[in-house]
Design an enzyme around this catalytic site. Structure first.
Site, PDB file in Angstrom:
ATOM      1  N   GLN A 274      -2.401  -1.177  -9.575  1.00 26.67           N
ATOM      2  CA  GLN A 274      -1.915  -1.903  -8.571  1.00 26.67           C
ATOM      3  C   GLN A 274      -1.119  -3.016  -8.773  1.00 26.67           C
ATOM      4  OE1 GLN A 274      -5.840  -1.149  -4.761  1.00 26.67           O
ATOM      5  NE2 GLN A 274      -3.398  -0.518  -3.809  1.00 26.67           N
TER       6      GLN A 274
ATOM      7  N   CYS B 218      -3.328   1.073   2.581  1.00 27.83           N
ATOM      8  CA  CYS B 218      -4.174   0.846   0.543  1.00 27.83           C
ATOM      9  C   CYS B 218      -2.875   0.038   0.516  1.00 27.83           C
ATOM     10  CB  CYS B 218      -2.731   1.770  -0.158  1.00 27.83           C
ATOM     11  SG  CYS B 218      -3.135   1.318  -1.659  1.00 27.83           S
ATOM     12  N   LEU B 219      -3.264  -1.030  -0.208  1.00 25.39           N
ATOM     13  CA  LEU B 219      -2.383  -2.507   0.042  1.00 25.39           C
ATOM     14  C   LEU B 219      -0.839  -1.672  -1.124  1.00 25.39           C
ATOM     15  CD1 LEU B 219      -4.542  -5.068  -0.780  1.00 25.39           C
ATOM     16  CD2 LEU B 219      -3.653  -5.132   0.748  1.00 25.39           C
TER      17      LEU B 219
ATOM     18  N   HIS C  14     -11.744   5.699  -2.034  1.00 23.78           N
ATOM     19  CA  HIS C  14      -9.894   5.349  -2.659  1.00 23.78           C
ATOM     20  C   HIS C  14      -9.825   4.818  -4.063  1.00 23.78           C
ATOM     21  CE1 HIS C  14      -6.616   3.759  -0.104  1.00 23.78           C
ATOM     22  NE2 HIS C  14      -6.949   2.761  -1.291  1.00 23.78           N
ATOM     23  N   GLU C  15     -10.364   3.594  -4.574  1.00 26.81           N
ATOM     24  CA  GLU C  15     -10.124   2.717  -5.708  1.00 26.81           C
ATOM     25  C   GLU C  15     -10.302   3.652  -6.662  1.00 26.81           C
ATOM     26  OE1 GLU C  15      -9.125   0.817  -4.629  1.00 26.81           O
ATOM     27  OE2 GLU C  15      -9.357   0.470  -2.586  1.00 26.81           O
TER      28      GLU C  15
ATOM     29  N   GLY D 180     -10.411  -3.880  -1.129  1.00 29.97           N
ATOM     30  CA  GLY D 180     -10.411  -3.230  -2.235  1.00 29.97           C
ATOM     31  C   GLY D 180      -8.654  -3.079  -2.837  1.00 29.97           C
TER      32      GLY D 180
ATOM     33  N   HIS E 170      -7.982   5.490  -7.287  1.00 29.86           N
ATOM     34  CA  HIS E 170      -6.415   5.074  -8.471  1.00 29.86           C
ATOM     35  C   HIS E 170      -6.584   4.988  -9.848  1.00 29.86           C
ATOM     36  CE1 HIS E 170      -3.938   2.751  -5.025  1.00 29.86           C
ATOM     37  NE2 HIS E 170      -5.087   2.251  -4.671  1.00 29.86           N
TER      38      HIS E 170
END
Ligand SMILES: [Zn+2]
Length: 172
Positions: A50, A94-95, A136-137, A45, A140
């Site tokens: 991000q 997380c990226l 989660h996304e 995701g 963000h």
């Protein structure tokens, strides 16, 4: 085109993002870039903030490689309209917080409304890993990271590691 992923801490990761009013080719290209960036990372995701774009746009694909064909989802203005009482614990990463993982408890199922890349409305119930990922996304888009669910000490430890990583990358 791949885009650089912001690393926590970064003020752009703490912002509430703006809804998308009109779907343009620029936004569709942005969604394609985000999918390419996510698959390349690799991740399941990615949210627009991000890569430093403060719009309500996320992409995700939680199908594992050996499980079948990919299912890339592009969601503009995603919204959780219902959540199950039943909870689920996943070890999240997380990226924007590379190589750090921690267990987070979230509703096991969520109903999500969104617009696809053609502006068509969708509503679908997600379960398990998909439900965790979409929550989660969407977090963000509200300036919230998975480490915000952790105890302050653990969160500070991870943040310090990320500050060190950013210093090292800046020097390299
Ligand atoms: Zn993330």
């Amino acid at each position: 085109m791949k885009r650089p992923i912001l690393i926590h801490p970064d003020p752009r990761l703490k912002k509430v993002c703006d809804p998308v009013a009109d779907l343009s080719d620029d936004l569709r290209n942005l969604a394609d870039d985000m999918l390419e960036t996510m698959y390349d990372a690799p991740g399941i995701g990615l949210a627009a903030p991000q890569i430093g774009v403060l719009h309500r746009l996320i992409v995700l694909d939680c199908v594992k490689e050996d499980e079948g064909p990919a299912r890339p989802l592009v969601m503009f203005n995603p919204e959780i309209v219902a959540s199950s009482d039943e909870l689920n614990v996943y070890e999240e990463g997380c990226l924007s917080i590379p190589d750090q993982y921690a267990e987070v408890t979230r509703p096991k199922q969520v109903q999500v409304n969104w617009l696809d890349r053609d502006g068509k409305e969708h509503s679908e119930e997600f379960d398990g890993l998909w439900a965790t990922c979409v929550q989660h996304e969407i977090d963000h888009l509200n300036g919230k990271l998975f480490i915000d669910y952790l105890k302050p000490l653990k969160r500070q430890m991870i943040t310090r590691k990320m500050q060190k990583l950013k210093r090292e990358r800046a020097r390299a």
